[in-house]
Design a protein around this motif. Structure first.
Motif, PDB file in Angstrom:
ATOM      1  N   SER A  24      38.266  40.790  36.081  1.00 50.25           N
ATOM      2  CA  SER A  24      37.263  41.641  35.434  1.00 50.25           C
ATOM      3  C   SER A  24      37.818  43.067  35.339  1.00 50.25           C
TER       4      SER A  24
ATOM      5  N   ARG B  64      38.074  53.767  43.371  1.00 49.39           N
ATOM      6  CA  ARG B  64      37.527  53.841  44.725  1.00 49.39           C
ATOM      7  C   ARG B  64      38.659  53.820  45.758  1.00 49.39           C
TER       8      ARG B  64
ATOM      9  N   GLN C  67      37.241  50.230  38.410  1.00 53.41           N
ATOM     10  CA  GLN C  67      36.325  50.944  39.307  1.00 53.41           C
ATOM     11  C   GLN C  67      36.810  50.877  40.752  1.00 53.41           C
ATOM     12  N   HIS C  68      37.281  49.698  41.148  1.00 58.44           N
ATOM     13  CA  HIS C  68      37.772  49.551  42.523  1.00 58.44           C
ATOM     14  C   HIS C  68      39.099  50.281  42.736  1.00 58.44           C
TER      15      HIS C  68
ATOM     16  N   SER D  25      39.274  43.751  48.605  1.00 59.87           N
ATOM     17  CA  SER D  25      38.281  43.375  47.596  1.00 59.87           C
ATOM     18  C   SER D  25      38.836  43.427  46.175  1.00 59.87           C
TER      19      SER D  25
ATOM     20  N   ASN E 120      36.982  45.983  33.984  1.00 60.91           N
ATOM     21  CA  ASN E 120      36.152  47.160  34.265  1.00 60.91           C
ATOM     22  C   ASN E 120      35.905  47.326  35.764  1.00 60.91           C
ATOM     23  N   GLU E 121      35.546  46.230  36.417  1.00 60.24           N
ATOM     24  CA  GLU E 121      35.301  46.302  37.861  1.00 60.24           C
ATOM     25  C   GLU E 121      36.598  46.561  38.617  1.00 60.24           C
ATOM     26  N   PHE E 122      37.683  46.021  38.137  1.00 59.44           N
ATOM     27  CA  PHE E 122      38.987  46.242  38.758  1.00 59.44           C
ATOM     28  C   PHE E 122      39.334  47.736  38.704  1.00 59.44           C
TER      29      PHE E 122
ATOM     30  N   LYS F 148      39.254  40.127  44.274  1.00 60.78           N
ATOM     31  CA  LYS F 148      38.060  39.518  43.691  1.00 60.78           C
ATOM     32  C   LYS F 148      37.844  39.942  42.237  1.00 60.78           C
ATOM     33  N   TYR F 149      38.300  41.120  41.906  1.00 57.82           N
ATOM     34  CA  TYR F 149      38.010  41.682  40.584  1.00 57.82           C
ATOM     35  C   TYR F 149      39.208  41.642  39.629  1.00 57.82           C
TER      36      TYR F 149
END
Length: 136
Positions: A95, A105, A101-102, A88, A97-99, A91-92
């Protein structure tokens, strides 16, 4: 009495009774219907010979099997989580910020996987102790 009744009487699992019959620790005969028939006197004599150490070994063996099974599930779940998160990430990529976060994770999933993998040594140690105890 049959093997299920004997297991209840001795307070052990049904399969333990079958194992005891198969390895000769408990005398039994097969009935025409295919069930094991155990005389109450044989069971009483066996019950007197069973020591705490034997029960301890049986229960330890069962516990190790359960631990190994759960450990296998934990490894599989951690591995699947790692793969899902890693896939996943693509996909980010656009981006930040989302990258990030992942990535965090993914780091947590990797830590969980490492912890599950490290538990292998605990399981192996328990297994060796169990095996060594049975050889005495």
């Amino acid at each position: 009495m049959n093997a299920k009744e004997a297991s209840i009487m001795l307070g052990v699992h049904y399969k333990t009774i079958l194992n005891m019959i198969n390895d000769g620790r408990l005398a039994a005969t097969k009935t025409d219907s295919g069930d094991w028939e155990i005389s109450e006197s044989d069971l009483a004599a066996r019950e007197q010979r069973i020591e705490d150490k034997e029960f301890s070994a049986i229960y330890t063996h069962m516990a190790v099997q359960m631990i190994e099974k759960e450990h296998g599930r934990a490894i599989k779940a951690a591995r699947e989580d790692l793969l899902f998160i890693a896939r996943s990430l693509v996909k980010y990529a656009d981006s930040p910020n989302e990258f990030i976060q992942h990535i965090k994770r993914l780091e947590r999933a990797l830590d969980a996987y490492k912890a599950a993998e490290a538990f292998i040594y605990t399981v192996e140690s328990i297994r060796k102790q169990l095996d060594a105890g049975g050889q005495r």
